[in-house]
Design a protein around this motif. Structure first.
Motif, short mmCIF file in Angstrom:
data_model
loop_
_atom_site.label_atom_id
_atom_site.label_comp_id
_atom_site.label_asym_id
_atom_site.label_seq_id
_atom_site.Cartn_x
_atom_site.Cartn_y
_atom_site.Cartn_z
N ALA A 36 -10.23 15.11 15.62
CA ALA A 36 -11.57 14.85 15.10
C ALA A 36 -12.64 15.21 16.14
O ALA A 36 -13.72 15.70 15.79
CB ALA A 36 -11.71 13.39 14.69
N ASP A 37 -12.34 14.98 17.42
CA ASP A 37 -13.29 15.36 18.49
C ASP A 37 -13.38 16.88 18.61
O ASP A 37 -14.46 17.43 18.80
CB ASP A 37 -12.85 14.78 19.84
CG ASP A 37 -13.08 13.29 19.94
OD1 ASP A 37 -13.86 12.73 19.13
OD2 ASP A 37 -12.48 12.67 20.84
N LYS A 38 -12.25 17.56 18.51
CA LYS A 38 -12.21 19.01 18.68
C LYS A 38 -12.70 19.75 17.44
O LYS A 38 -13.34 20.80 17.55
CB LYS A 38 -10.79 19.46 19.03
CG LYS A 38 -10.70 20.92 19.37
CD LYS A 38 -9.36 21.29 19.97
CE LYS A 38 -9.36 22.77 20.34
NZ LYS A 38 -8.13 23.19 20.97
N TYR A 39 -12.38 19.21 16.27
CA TYR A 39 -12.72 19.86 14.99
C TYR A 39 -13.47 18.88 14.09
O TYR A 39 -12.88 18.25 13.21
CB TYR A 39 -11.46 20.35 14.28
CG TYR A 39 -10.62 21.29 15.10
CD1 TYR A 39 -11.08 22.56 15.41
CD2 TYR A 39 -9.37 20.91 15.57
CE1 TYR A 39 -10.32 23.44 16.18
CE2 TYR A 39 -8.59 21.76 16.34
CZ TYR A 39 -9.07 23.03 16.63
OH TYR A 39 -8.31 23.88 17.39
N PRO A 40 -14.77 18.71 14.31
CA PRO A 40 -15.54 17.79 13.47
C PRO A 40 -15.35 18.10 11.99
O PRO A 40 -15.38 19.26 11.58
CB PRO A 40 -16.98 18.03 13.91
CG PRO A 40 -16.86 18.55 15.31
CD PRO A 40 -15.60 19.37 15.32
N GLY A 41 -15.10 17.07 11.22
CA GLY A 41 -14.89 17.22 9.79
C GLY A 41 -13.44 17.12 9.38
O GLY A 41 -13.14 16.87 8.22
N ILE A 42 -12.52 17.30 10.33
CA ILE A 42 -11.10 17.23 9.97
C ILE A 42 -10.72 15.83 9.48
O ILE A 42 -9.85 15.67 8.64
CB ILE A 42 -10.19 17.69 11.13
CG1 ILE A 42 -8.78 18.05 10.60
CG2 ILE A 42 -10.13 16.66 12.24
CD1 ILE A 42 -7.89 18.75 11.60
N GLU A 43 -11.44 14.82 9.98
CA GLU A 43 -11.14 13.45 9.55
C GLU A 43 -11.50 13.22 8.09
O GLU A 43 -10.97 12.30 7.45
CB GLU A 43 -11.86 12.42 10.45
CG GLU A 43 -13.36 12.41 10.32
CD GLU A 43 -14.10 13.47 11.14
OE1 GLU A 43 -15.34 13.43 11.12
OE2 GLU A 43 -13.47 14.32 11.78
N ASN A 44 -12.35 14.06 7.53
CA ASN A 44 -12.74 13.94 6.12
C ASN A 44 -11.78 14.66 5.18
O ASN A 44 -11.94 14.60 3.97
CB ASN A 44 -14.15 14.49 5.92
CG ASN A 44 -15.17 13.71 6.71
OD1 ASN A 44 -15.04 12.51 6.92
ND2 ASN A 44 -16.19 14.39 7.19
N ALA A 45 -10.81 15.36 5.75
CA ALA A 45 -9.90 16.17 4.94
C ALA A 45 -8.75 15.37 4.34
O ALA A 45 -7.97 15.91 3.57
CB ALA A 45 -9.34 17.32 5.79
N SER A 46 -8.65 14.10 4.67
CA SER A 46 -7.58 13.24 4.16
C SER A 46 -6.19 13.80 4.43
O SER A 46 -5.28 13.65 3.62
CB SER A 46 -7.75 12.98 2.66
OG SER A 46 -8.98 12.35 2.40
#
Length: 77
Positions: A36-46
Protein backbone atom coordinates in the motif's frame (compact mmCIF):
# COMPACT_ATOMS: atom_id res chain seq x y z
CA UNK A 1 13.89 -12.39 -0.64
CA UNK A 2 10.23 -12.90 -1.42
CA UNK A 3 9.01 -13.13 -5.02
CA UNK A 4 5.82 -11.14 -5.54
CA UNK A 5 3.34 -11.70 -8.37
CA UNK A 6 0.55 -9.30 -9.39
CA UNK A 7 -2.39 -10.48 -11.49
CA UNK A 8 -5.02 -8.84 -13.71
CA UNK A 9 -5.72 -5.19 -12.81
CA UNK A 10 -3.10 -5.30 -10.08
CA UNK A 11 -0.45 -5.79 -12.76
CA UNK A 12 -1.63 -2.55 -14.36
CA UNK A 13 -1.75 -0.71 -11.03
CA UNK A 14 1.80 -1.72 -10.08
CA UNK A 15 3.27 -1.54 -13.57
CA UNK A 16 4.84 -4.98 -13.17
CA UNK A 17 3.78 -8.59 -13.04
CA UNK A 18 6.60 -9.69 -10.73
CA UNK A 19 9.24 -8.28 -8.40
CA UNK A 20 11.32 -9.28 -5.39
CA UNK A 21 11.33 -7.69 -1.96
CA UNK A 22 13.27 -8.26 1.25
CA UNK A 23 10.29 -9.12 3.46
CA UNK A 24 11.39 -12.41 5.04
CA UNK A 25 10.30 -12.53 8.68
CA UNK A 26 7.43 -10.10 8.07
CA UNK A 27 3.75 -11.02 8.23
CA UNK A 28 1.26 -10.98 5.38
CA UNK A 29 -0.26 -7.91 7.02
CA UNK A 30 3.19 -6.23 6.86
CA UNK A 31 3.38 -7.21 3.19
CA UNK A 32 0.01 -5.58 2.52
CA UNK A 33 1.12 -2.38 4.28
CA UNK A 34 4.39 -2.39 2.31
CA UNK A 35 2.43 -2.79 -0.94
CA UNK A 36 0.00 0.00 0.00
CA UNK A 37 2.93 2.37 0.68
CA UNK A 38 4.65 1.47 -2.60
CA UNK A 39 1.49 1.27 -4.75
CA UNK A 40 -1.20 3.66 -3.49
CA UNK A 41 -4.63 2.28 -4.28
CA UNK A 42 -3.72 -1.40 -4.06
CA UNK A 43 -5.48 -1.57 -0.69
CA UNK A 44 -8.74 -0.67 -2.46
CA UNK A 45 -8.44 -3.61 -4.85
CA UNK A 46 -9.76 -6.14 -2.30
CA UNK A 47 -6.95 -8.49 -3.25
CA UNK A 48 -6.24 -11.70 -1.39
CA UNK A 49 -2.68 -12.86 -0.79
CA UNK A 50 -1.55 -16.40 -1.45
CA UNK A 51 1.78 -17.67 -0.15
CA UNK A 52 3.26 -20.59 -2.04
CA UNK A 53 -0.09 -21.13 -3.81
CA UNK A 54 -2.25 -21.21 -0.65
CA UNK A 55 -4.38 -18.34 0.59
CA UNK A 56 -2.69 -16.73 3.59
CA UNK A 57 -3.92 -15.15 6.81
CA UNK A 58 -2.74 -11.68 7.91
CA UNK A 59 -0.65 -13.16 10.76
CA UNK A 60 1.17 -15.72 8.56
CA UNK A 61 4.93 -15.10 8.49
CA UNK A 62 6.88 -14.89 5.23
CA UNK A 63 10.04 -16.95 4.88
CA UNK A 64 13.02 -16.42 2.61
CA UNK A 65 12.27 -17.95 -0.81
CA UNK A 66 8.48 -17.72 -0.48
CA UNK A 67 6.32 -16.69 -3.41
CA UNK A 68 3.49 -14.29 -2.67
CA UNK A 69 0.68 -13.62 -5.14
CA UNK A 70 -1.77 -10.72 -4.99
CA UNK A 71 -5.02 -12.11 -6.39
CA UNK A 72 -7.91 -9.77 -7.19
CA UNK A 73 -11.52 -10.81 -6.62
CA UNK A 74 -12.75 -13.38 -9.12
CA UNK A 75 -16.31 -13.86 -10.18
CA UNK A 76 -17.93 -16.33 -12.44
CA UNK A 77 -21.17 -17.78 -13.36
Amino acid sequence: MITLHYFAGLRELTGTSQEQADLAGKTVEDLMEWAADKYPGIENASARVAINEEYALPADVLEDGDTAAFIPPVSGG
